[in-house]
Design a protein around this motif. Sequence first.
Motif, PDB file in Angstrom:
ATOM      1  N   LEU A 120     -10.428  -1.684  -1.068  1.00 46.68           N
ATOM      2  CA  LEU A 120     -11.702  -2.400  -1.205  1.00 46.68           C
ATOM      3  C   LEU A 120     -12.695  -1.860  -0.188  1.00 46.68           C
ATOM      4  N   ARG A 175     -20.326   0.310   6.601  1.00 49.24           N
ATOM      5  CA  ARG A 175     -19.289   0.340   5.567  1.00 49.24           C
ATOM      6  C   ARG A 175     -17.953  -0.075   6.191  1.00 49.24           C
ATOM      7  N   THR A 214     -22.101  -5.720  -0.533  1.00 47.82           N
ATOM      8  CA  THR A 214     -21.623  -5.404  -1.864  1.00 47.82           C
ATOM      9  C   THR A 214     -20.138  -5.099  -1.713  1.00 47.82           C
ATOM     10  N   ARG A 251     -16.775  -3.663  -3.414  1.00 46.86           N
ATOM     11  CA  ARG A 251     -16.318  -2.810  -4.519  1.00 46.86           C
ATOM     12  C   ARG A 251     -14.811  -2.630  -4.435  1.00 46.86           C
ATOM     13  N   ASP A 279     -11.826  -0.048  -5.479  1.00 44.78           N
ATOM     14  CA  ASP A 279     -11.624   1.360  -5.818  1.00 44.78           C
ATOM     15  C   ASP A 279     -10.164   1.561  -6.212  1.00 44.78           C
ATOM     16  N   PRO A 336     -13.902  -0.285 -12.844  1.00 44.65           N
ATOM     17  CA  PRO A 336     -14.619  -0.546 -11.584  1.00 44.65           C
ATOM     18  C   PRO A 336     -15.023  -2.016 -11.457  1.00 44.65           C
ATOM     19  N   SER A 360     -17.464  -4.542  -8.945  1.00 41.40           N
ATOM     20  CA  SER A 360     -18.451  -4.600  -7.869  1.00 41.40           C
ATOM     21  C   SER A 360     -19.131  -5.962  -7.896  1.00 41.40           C
ATOM     22  N   ARG A 361     -19.241  -6.593  -6.742  1.00 36.47           N
ATOM     23  CA  ARG A 361     -19.983  -7.851  -6.629  1.00 36.47           C
ATOM     24  C   ARG A 361     -21.047  -7.633  -5.558  1.00 36.47           C
ATOM     25  N   GLU A 362     -22.306  -7.814  -5.958  1.00 36.41           N
ATOM     26  CA  GLU A 362     -23.417  -7.565  -5.042  1.00 36.41           C
ATOM     27  C   GLU A 362     -23.908  -8.855  -4.404  1.00 36.41           C
TER      28      GLU A 362
END
Length: 146
Positions: free
Chosen positions: A82, A91, A113, A115, A117, A123, A125-127
Motif C-alpha cells: 500500500l 510518500r 491518497t 493506493r 499495488d 487497481p 485508489s481512495r483519494e
Amino acid sequence: MTPDRRLVTICAGGYPRAAPESSTQHELADQARLYSEDTEIDLKKGVLLILLFSVVAFGQTFSSLRGTITDSAGRNIPGIRLIALGSSGIRYETTSDAEGAYVFDRLEPGLYTVRVDASDFKPFSREEVNVGTNGERSVLPSISRI
C-alpha cells in the motif's frame, strides 16, 4: 611576606582580573551586581529558548492510518503493498501482514491518497482521505482479482 590583598573583579568572560588600585569596594560591588544581572538575563533567555523548542518539538502531532485488505469475497489478503501519498508530496509505503492488516504510523495531518499495488488485482485508489491530528483513521480497501 604578606599576601597580595588586591581586590579581584570578574570580567565579562568570567575570568578574574585584578582591580585597579583606585577601585573601591563599592565600585566593585556595583560591577559584580551588573555582571550578575547580565548573567541572570542570559540565563532567562536560554531557559526561554529551551522551553520554546520543547513546545515546538512536543507540538508535533502525528496520526495513523490503518485497515485490512480484503478481496471481493471478504477474505483477508496478506502481502499487499500500500502507498499513502500526502498532498504535500510525501510518500509512505507499507505491506499488509499475514491477516491482511496494514498500518501507516506517524503520518502528518493532512489529505492522503491511498493506493493498493498488487499485480493480480485491479487497481484500488481512495483519494482525499483526511488524516487528522492525534487520531486514527481507517480505510478498508476491498480489491478484486483481475
